[in-house]
Design a protein around this motif. Structure first.
Motif, PDB file in Angstrom:
ATOM      1  N   GLU A  55       0.927  -1.098   0.088  1.00 41.04           N
ATOM      2  CA  GLU A  55      -0.073   0.064   0.012  1.00 41.04           C
ATOM      3  C   GLU A  55       0.900   1.370  -0.097  1.00 41.04           C
ATOM      4  O   GLU A  55       1.972   1.315   0.604  1.00 41.04           O
ATOM      5  N   TRP A  56       0.306   2.381  -0.449  1.00 36.88           N
ATOM      6  CA  TRP A  56       0.967   3.524  -0.684  1.00 36.88           C
ATOM      7  C   TRP A  56       0.735   4.589   0.684  1.00 36.88           C
ATOM      8  O   TRP A  56      -0.815   4.582   0.473  1.00 36.88           O
ATOM      9  N   ASN A  57       1.168   5.318   1.089  1.00 33.78           N
ATOM     10  CA  ASN A  57       0.897   6.322   1.711  1.00 33.78           C
ATOM     11  C   ASN A  57       1.266   7.626   1.337  1.00 33.78           C
ATOM     12  O   ASN A  57       2.403   7.900   0.652  1.00 33.78           O
ATOM     13  N   TYR A  58       0.376   8.409   1.598  1.00 35.41           N
ATOM     14  CA  TYR A  58       0.454  10.042   1.084  1.00 35.41           C
ATOM     15  C   TYR A  58       0.998  10.684   2.414  1.00 35.41           C
ATOM     16  O   TYR A  58       0.183  11.146   3.225  1.00 35.41           O
ATOM     17  N   THR A  59       2.168  11.055   2.057  1.00 37.39           N
ATOM     18  CA  THR A  59       2.812  11.824   3.284  1.00 37.39           C
ATOM     19  C   THR A  59       4.237  12.927   2.862  1.00 37.39           C
ATOM     20  O   THR A  59       4.484  12.509   1.615  1.00 37.39           O
ATOM     21  N   SER A  60       4.639  13.342   3.926  1.00 39.62           N
ATOM     22  CA  SER A  60       5.867  14.162   3.479  1.00 39.62           C
ATOM     23  C   SER A  60       7.105  13.573   4.165  1.00 39.62           C
ATOM     24  O   SER A  60       8.102  13.853   4.368  1.00 39.62           O
ATOM     25  N   GLY A  61       6.591  12.327   4.942  1.00 38.65           N
ATOM     26  CA  GLY A  61       7.490  11.410   5.555  1.00 38.65           C
ATOM     27  C   GLY A  61       8.122  11.954   7.075  1.00 38.65           C
ATOM     28  O   GLY A  61       7.348  12.914   7.393  1.00 38.65           O
ATOM     29  N   LYS A  62       8.887  11.151   7.693  1.00 37.95           N
ATOM     30  CA  LYS A  62       9.246  11.228   8.857  1.00 37.95           C
ATOM     31  C   LYS A  62       9.952  12.623   9.258  1.00 37.95           C
ATOM     32  O   LYS A  62       9.779  13.222  10.523  1.00 37.95           O
ATOM     33  N   TRP A  63      10.845  12.830   8.330  1.00 35.75           N
ATOM     34  CA  TRP A  63      11.556  14.232   8.497  1.00 35.75           C
ATOM     35  C   TRP A  63      11.443  14.849   7.011  1.00 35.75           C
ATOM     36  O   TRP A  63      11.373  14.309   5.844  1.00 35.75           O
ATOM     37  N   ASN A  64      11.202  16.023   6.964  1.00 34.34           N
ATOM     38  CA  ASN A  64      11.113  17.038   5.707  1.00 34.34           C
ATOM     39  C   ASN A  64      11.437  18.365   5.988  1.00 34.34           C
ATOM     40  O   ASN A  64      11.561  18.921   7.253  1.00 34.34           O
ATOM     41  N   ASN A  66       9.316  20.782   4.466  1.00 40.20           N
ATOM     42  CA  ASN A  66       7.962  21.398   4.378  1.00 40.20           C
ATOM     43  C   ASN A  66       7.029  19.995   4.361  1.00 40.20           C
ATOM     44  O   ASN A  66       6.994  19.527   3.610  1.00 40.20           O
ATOM     45  N   ALA A  67       6.390  20.324   5.695  1.00 35.76           N
ATOM     46  CA  ALA A  67       5.293  19.182   5.906  1.00 35.76           C
ATOM     47  C   ALA A  67       4.262  19.245   4.999  1.00 35.76           C
ATOM     48  O   ALA A  67       3.493  18.252   4.902  1.00 35.76           O
ATOM     49  N   GLU A  68       4.039  20.376   4.031  1.00 37.73           N
ATOM     50  CA  GLU A  68       2.821  20.299   3.049  1.00 37.73           C
ATOM     51  C   GLU A  68       3.403  20.022   1.715  1.00 37.73           C
ATOM     52  O   GLU A  68       2.469  19.811   0.807  1.00 37.73           O
ATOM     53  N   ASP A  69       4.743  19.691   1.629  1.00 36.07           N
ATOM     54  CA  ASP A  69       5.088  19.054   0.103  1.00 36.07           C
ATOM     55  C   ASP A  69       5.111  17.485   0.069  1.00 36.07           C
ATOM     56  O   ASP A  69       6.142  17.076   0.880  1.00 36.07           O
ATOM     57  N   LYS A  70       4.056  16.858  -0.097  1.00 36.60           N
ATOM     58  CA  LYS A  70       3.852  15.445   0.238  1.00 36.60           C
ATOM     59  C   LYS A  70       4.148  14.642  -1.265  1.00 36.60           C
ATOM     60  O   LYS A  70       4.087  15.313  -2.126  1.00 36.60           O
ATOM     61  N   GLY A  71       4.398  13.424  -0.979  1.00 35.99           N
ATOM     62  CA  GLY A  71       4.511  12.623  -2.161  1.00 35.99           C
ATOM     63  C   GLY A  71       3.829  11.216  -1.539  1.00 35.99           C
ATOM     64  O   GLY A  71       3.180  11.024  -0.719  1.00 35.99           O
ATOM     65  N   ILE A  72       4.263  10.255  -2.475  1.00 32.27           N
ATOM     66  CA  ILE A  72       3.694   8.818  -2.026  1.00 32.27           C
ATOM     67  C   ILE A  72       4.784   7.809  -1.884  1.00 32.27           C
ATOM     68  O   ILE A  72       5.862   7.926  -2.293  1.00 32.27           O
ATOM     69  N   GLN A  73       4.503   7.155  -0.713  1.00 33.02           N
ATOM     70  CA  GLN A  73       5.674   6.428  -0.081  1.00 33.02           C
ATOM     71  C   GLN A  73       5.016   4.942   0.250  1.00 33.02           C
ATOM     72  O   GLN A  73       4.039   4.624   0.577  1.00 33.02           O
ATOM     73  N   THR A  74       6.229   4.091  -0.269  1.00 28.55           N
ATOM     74  CA  THR A  74       5.954   2.649   0.189  1.00 28.55           C
ATOM     75  C   THR A  74       5.708   2.509   1.801  1.00 28.55           C
ATOM     76  O   THR A  74       6.390   3.010   2.399  1.00 28.55           O
ATOM     77  N   SER A  75       4.764   1.348   2.044  1.00 29.39           N
ATOM     78  CA  SER A  75       4.520   1.515   3.727  1.00 29.39           C
ATOM     79  C   SER A  75       4.481  -0.133   4.130  1.00 29.39           C
ATOM     80  O   SER A  75       4.462  -0.270   5.263  1.00 29.39           O
ATOM     81  N   GLU A  76       4.858  -0.866   3.343  1.00 25.23           N
ATOM     82  CA  GLU A  76       4.863  -2.291   3.843  1.00 25.23           C
ATOM     83  C   GLU A  76       6.427  -3.147   3.455  1.00 25.23           C
ATOM     84  O   GLU A  76       6.401  -2.895   2.200  1.00 25.23           O
ATOM     85  N   LYS A 329      12.619  -3.558   2.718  1.00 23.23           N
ATOM     86  CA  LYS A 329      12.135  -2.409   3.652  1.00 23.23           C
ATOM     87  C   LYS A 329      11.466  -1.466   2.946  1.00 23.23           C
ATOM     88  O   LYS A 329      11.922  -0.930   1.687  1.00 23.23           O
ATOM     89  N   SER A 330      10.294  -1.191   3.209  1.00 17.86           N
ATOM     90  CA  SER A 330       9.617  -0.023   2.681  1.00 17.86           C
ATOM     91  C   SER A 330       9.847   1.092   3.250  1.00 17.86           C
ATOM     92  O   SER A 330      10.665   1.400   4.338  1.00 17.86           O
ATOM     93  N   GLY A 331       9.403   2.347   2.616  1.00 18.01           N
ATOM     94  CA  GLY A 331       9.808   3.825   3.140  1.00 18.01           C
ATOM     95  C   GLY A 331      10.305   4.959   2.159  1.00 18.01           C
ATOM     96  O   GLY A 331      10.673   5.759   2.427  1.00 18.01           O
ATOM     97  N   THR A 332      10.271   4.307   0.562  1.00 16.00           N
ATOM     98  CA  THR A 332      10.582   4.987  -0.218  1.00 16.00           C
ATOM     99  C   THR A 332       9.722   6.163  -0.735  1.00 16.00           C
ATOM    100  O   THR A 332       8.603   5.574  -0.936  1.00 16.00           O
TER     101      THR A 332
END
Length: 415
Positions: A55-64, A66-76, A329-332
């Motif tokens: 599944e994909w997450n819509y997020t700016s990540g754990k560290w960023n 700009n919290a408003e600049d989001k992308g899609i991230q692998t989650s599993e 490992k996910s998180g890209t």
């Protein structure tokens, strides 16, 4: 600064020209993952029946930055990922093609991809997966110690061709921008964070077409060709007595043992040692060969199997951009995807996004790492010094208890 002071209007004219060039850039596809992005992207059902689709997450990540600049991230972990977006079909014939995106491996990736694909023709996006033919695959790939490179795979006549040059990729946990530029003259450039890492030609850096030139299979080295760079010096003479120098000599430090008995042990003979004066068989010194012609190489001739293709760089029906990955490992996290015809526009986009946020992102990452280290140190077992203090306290308690135990023993003995 010096140019501006001599001609104040020159710098402004250059900036104006740059802005006009950027404004005239043709953008085929641009995705910053703002509101409504899910309407533009189709998540594939590939691997769902095997329960290995991630599944994909819509997020700016754990560290960023700009919290408003989001992308899609692998989650599993241990999952396949496939997602794609469609754009109006176009051809890059007579046009520079710029393919750019940012990617961040928050998970400290040890095996997995961070690349993207451009796809031509018609596909069923719900079935998009690893077997779906693609035109270009580009981006970082990491697996263990051996694979840490940027993929640049080009499809030609339904065959995928890997770039022959090695282009190392970034391996940290921060955002980086990858750019592939393909020009109408069949040259290319690969950039990371707006810095050129590799450049060359489709003719030389991929085995797409047979080489234009080959070694003449009929050519033979001339009999009088001298390819010895050094030869023995004909003027050098062997010194007199050189062959009389023995390899070994009697050890001058050796002495007959005091307990040696000639009658019982035989006549004592001193051991031998290598002679430091012996230099081995004599050989004349080497000098430069005055007749040296260099290493002989067969002359190149036109390859009869080579047939040029002026459209070698052309992809006439580009229509989709996709991400298809396997990750241990996910998180890209992917963001700011661009397809355009102007490298300057791509550079500006990178600066407006990655460039603006990179310092703040790095600071946020370092803060998160420091916090993680502090939490881990709290969970560590007590130090040896503390254990020694505990042992001393215990010994004291045992010493205090011993007199009473002794009295009890005395009483017990009396019974």
């Amino acid at each position: 600064m010096e140019i501006g002071s001599r001609n104040p209007s020159l710098l402004s004219h250059l900036l104006l020209f740059s802005l006009i060039a950027v404004a005239s850039a043709k953008v085929f596809f641009e995705e910053r993952f703002n509101d409504g992005w899910e309407e533009r992207w189709v998540k594939s059902d590939w691997k769902k029946d095997e329960n290995t689709a991630g599944e994909w997450n819509y997020t700016s990540g754990k560290w960023n930055g700009n919290a408003e600049d989001k992308g899609i991230q692998t989650s599993e972990d241990y999952r396949f990922y496939a997602i794609s977006a469609e754009f109006p079909e176009f051809s890059n014939k007579d046009t520079t093609l710029v393919f750019q995106f940012s990617v961040k491996h928050e998970q400290k990736l040890d095996c997995g991809g961070g690349y993207m694909k451009l796809i031509s023709g018609e596909i069923d996006q719900k079935k998009f997966g690893g077997d779906t033919p693609y035109s270009i695959m580009f981006g970082p790939d990491i697996c263990g110690y051996s694979t840490k490179k940027v993929h640049a795979i080009l499809n030609y006549n339904e065959t995928n061709h890997l770039i022959k040059k090695n282009v190392p990729c970034e391996t940290d946990q921060l955002t980086h921008v990858y750019t592939f530029i393909l020009r109408p003259d069949a040259t290319y450039s690969i950039l990371i964070d707006n810095e050129k890492k590799q450049t060359g030609s489709l003719y030389s850096d991929w085995d797409i077409l047979p080489p234009k030139k080959i070694k003449d299979p009929e050519a033979k080295k001339p009999e009088d060709w001298d390819d010895k760079e050094y030869i023995p010096d004909p003027e050098d003479k062997k010194p007199e007595g050189y062959d009389d120098i023995p390899k070994e000599i009697t050890d001058p430090e050796a002495k007959k043992p005091d307990d040696w008995d000639d009658e019982e042990d035989g006549e004592w003979t001193a051991p031998t040692i290598p002679n430091p004066e012996y230099k081995g068989p004599w050989k004349p010194k080497k000098i430069k060969n005055p007749n040296y012609k260099g290493k002989w190489k067969a002359p190149l001739i036109d390859n009869p199997d080579f047939k040029d293709d002026p459209d070698l760089y052309v992809y006439p029906k580009l229509k989709y951009v996709g991400i298809e990955l396997w990750q241990v490992k996910s998180g890209t996290l992917f963001d700011n995807i661009l397809l355009a015809d102007d490298p300057e526009y791509a550079k500006q986009l990178a600066e407006e996004t990655w460039g603006k946020n990179k310092d703040a992102e790095k600071a946020a990452f370092e803060e998160a790492e420091n916090k993680k280290e502090e939490e881990e140190s709290k969970d560590e077992p007590e130090s040896d010094a503390e254990d020694e203090d505990d042992d001393e306290d215990t010994d004291g308690e045992e010493a205090d208890a011993k007199p009473e135990a002794s009295k009890d023993n005395d009483k017990h003995d009396e019974l």
